[in-house]
Write an enzyme that holds these catalytic residues in place. Structure first.
Site, PDB file in Angstrom:
ATOM      1  CG  ASN B 397      -1.916   1.160   1.175  1.00  0.00           C
ATOM      2  OD1 ASN B 397      -1.855   2.018   0.305  1.00  0.00           O
ATOM      3  ND2 ASN B 397      -2.807   1.221   2.142  1.00  0.00           N
ATOM      4  CG  ASP B 398       2.016   3.070   3.718  1.00  0.00           C
ATOM      5  OD1 ASP B 398       0.899   3.551   3.442  1.00  0.00           O
ATOM      6  OD2 ASP B 398       2.356   2.747   4.866  1.00  0.00           O
ATOM      7  CB  VAL B 399       5.820   0.520  -1.325  1.00  0.00           C
ATOM      8  CG1 VAL B 399       6.472   0.260   0.012  1.00  0.00           C
ATOM      9  CG2 VAL B 399       4.971  -0.654  -1.767  1.00  0.00           C
TER      10      VAL B 399
END
Lengths: 93, 474
Positions: B397-399
């Protein structure tokens, strides 16, 4: 050996480590950790000396305990690294 | 300098050869093709070091020593064989804790019996240099041990991955650290037991305190850092014993862990200090929870995904920690194989912090028999998203969050991310819409026109896509 000689080896080894580790491919960073973990158990040398020495029973048992712990790491570390590395395969073709 | 120094030059030479074998072991990891030979060098180096020590020191009782090696060896081999690849981070943390504890035991043994180690004059006064080395050795060893135990418990799920914040923790930590260093300095003047054991106890304590406030997704940095510490602990003991094999190894491992920590920090655009200070994600997630707006997003099914991907020319798969948790790597490889059979080019894109330890995703994909030349690092593949038809994001997600590039107020601003939003279609496998990533920030990719959200368990979703691809008759 005198301190400066040992310290020189240490500093040079740090440089070797720096360059060697940067050349490790990121895909193998996990095996890198497991193998460094195995080789840092070379501390078993100290454990063997402690366990062999006469004079202090406590020191001897500490040494033996350290031999067990370091052996777990050595055998486990190299074996798990070998297991992982065996899984890395190129495209068959 | 003292009676037990390696007088025999052959012995010193043997330890040097062992050290060189360890350098070659790491050198071999520069490519998967040479890596196994490297590992053999490592084993050879270790055998040389152990045999040399056994031959040059009189063993009080060979049965005990060989028995201890055998017991440890069997435990190690069984662990190495049984461990699931998804559990590698825990195993490595457990191994680090053993190196730390072994260093503590050796340092304590040397303190209790300094004459046997040749680090004291006949009256039992330990040499000043040896006192510093021993003090540092036991301190670093103890920190490695207790820190690794916490890291293990967090990674293994025995302890919540959420950061635990103590009030005044920075003050407590800095105070403890200063006390340890001060006592090691005082140890050079006074070798009485209370100094030595207080250093030991304080070091165990600070190891716990340091790791407790660090959250789960920062574990790649923590595991690398502890890797580094285990090396420095070995080096410190190498100084005490005047053993070149230990010093070279310690320096190599110390450097390795430090470089890995640096790479992980850079991949999150965080400073090492901010990771170690801990608490990341604890306050931001609360803030994000309150102000979340509802935006429209497009749901999709496994059949839709199968159809879209089978029509594509290029599919880039972006795996993350969620894939590891769901154990979806085998299903993912099957999906890749079916797509390849339809003439689709399949590639994998790995973000450096996509797992719980450096290189974690690569090992999992290798386990599922994904060829390593289909797996690419962030900087090597990021340009290709613009030309690819489908980006298949699974458990990451964050990446993939473009806010890292545009939103200066975002906690992940500046972090290098995979440009999945540039793909013609994004398929995003996610457990539910409610949860946000570790950083606690919403991801704009969810709400884009070309994004289709595939909600469900990563493994089940991938299995369903495999079924759809198999029965679709494309």
């Amino acid at each position: 050996m005198d301190f400066i000689a040992i310290f020189s080896i240490f500093v040079l080894a740090c440089f070797v480590g720096y360059f060697v580790v940067w050349s490790v491919t990121p895909a193998l960073h996990t095996p890198l950790m497991s193998v460094t973990n195995a080789i840092s158990s070379v501390i078993i040398v100290g454990a063997l000396i402690a366990s062999a020495a006469a004079g202090s029973p406590v020191s001897k048992w500490l040494g033996l305990a350290a031999v067990v712990m370091a052996s777990v790491n050595i055998f486990g570390g190299f074996a798990v690294t070998e297991r992982m590395l065996a899984m890395y395969k190129k495209k068959e073709r | 300098m003292h009676e037990l120094a390696p007088i025999n030059p052959w012995v010193a030479l043997a330890y040097l050869v062992a050290g060189i074998c360890f350098i070659l072991a790491l050198r071999g990891l520069s490519s998967p093709a040479s890596s196994r030979r490297g590992n053999r060098f490592g084993m050879a180096g270790m055998a040389i070091a152990v045999v040399t020590t056994l031959l040059t020191h009189e063993l009080a009782n060979p049965v005990e020593v060989l028995g201890a090696i055998a017991v440890g060896g069997v435990i190690g081999l069984v662990m190495a064989r049984r461990i699931a690849m998804t559990a590698m981070p825990q195993l490595v943390a457990a191994f680090h804790s053993l190196v730390g504890l072994a260093a503590v035991a050796v340092a304590a043994a040397a303190y209790l019996n300094p004459l046997a180690f040749g680090i004291a004059d006949p009256s039992g006064q330990i040499f000043t240099v040896s006192r510093i080395e021993m003090g540092l050795g036991i301190a670093i060893g103890a920190i490695t041990f207790s820190g690794s135990v916490i890291a293990f418990l967090k990674l293994n799920g025995n302890m919540s991955g959420a950061p635990i914040i103590l009030p005044l923790r920075h003050l407590i930590n800095l105070g403890t650290l200063a006390a340890i260093l001060g006592l090691i300095a005082y140890f050079t003047l006074d070798q009485s037991p209370w100094v030595f054991w207080t250093v030991t106890a304080l070091s165990f304590t600070i190891g716990f305190l340091l790791i407790i406030p660090i959250g789960g997704a920062d574990m790649p940095v923590v595991v690398s850092m502890l890797n580094s510490y285990s090396g420095w602990a070995a080096a410190a003991m190498g100084f005490t014993l005047g053993n070149t094999a230990m010093i070279i190894t310690g320096a190599l491992v110390g450097a390795s862990g430090a470089i890995l920590s640096y790479i992980m920090c850079r991949a999150m655009n965080r400073s090492f200090v901010s990771v170690i200070a801990g608490g990341f994600g604890a306050d931001t997630s609360a803030a994000a929870g309150g102000a979340k707006e509802q935006r429209p997003w497009k749901p999709g099914s496994a059949d839709d995904a199968a159809f879209l991907m089978s029509q594509a020319d290029t599919v880039i798969i972006v795996p993350g920690y969620g894939m590891a948790v769901a154990q979806a790597q085998h299903a993912l490889r099957e999906m890749g194989d079916l797509l390849k059979a339809e003439g689709v080019t399949v590639k994998y894109a790995i973000h450096p912090v996509a797992g719980r330890m450096p290189g974690h995703m690569n090992v999992l994909l290798a386990e599922a028999s994904v060829p390593y030349d289909e797996v690419f690092e962030l900087e090597d593949i990021n340009n290709e998203f613009a030309q690819c038809d489908v980006a298949f994001v699974i458990g990451a997600n964050d990446v993939t969050n473009p806010a890292a590039k545009t939103d200066k107020t975002s906690p992940i601003y500046g972090m290098p991310v995979l440009d999945v939003e540039k793909a013609k279609t994004v398929l995003f496998v996610k457990r539910s819409m409610g949860g946000v990533g570790y950083a606690g920030v919403d991801n704009d990719v969810f709400y884009m026109d070309q994004t289709m959200m595939l909600l469900g368990d990563a493994k089940k979703m991938t299995d369903d896509i495999v079924k759809a691809l198999g029965s679709g008759g494309h």
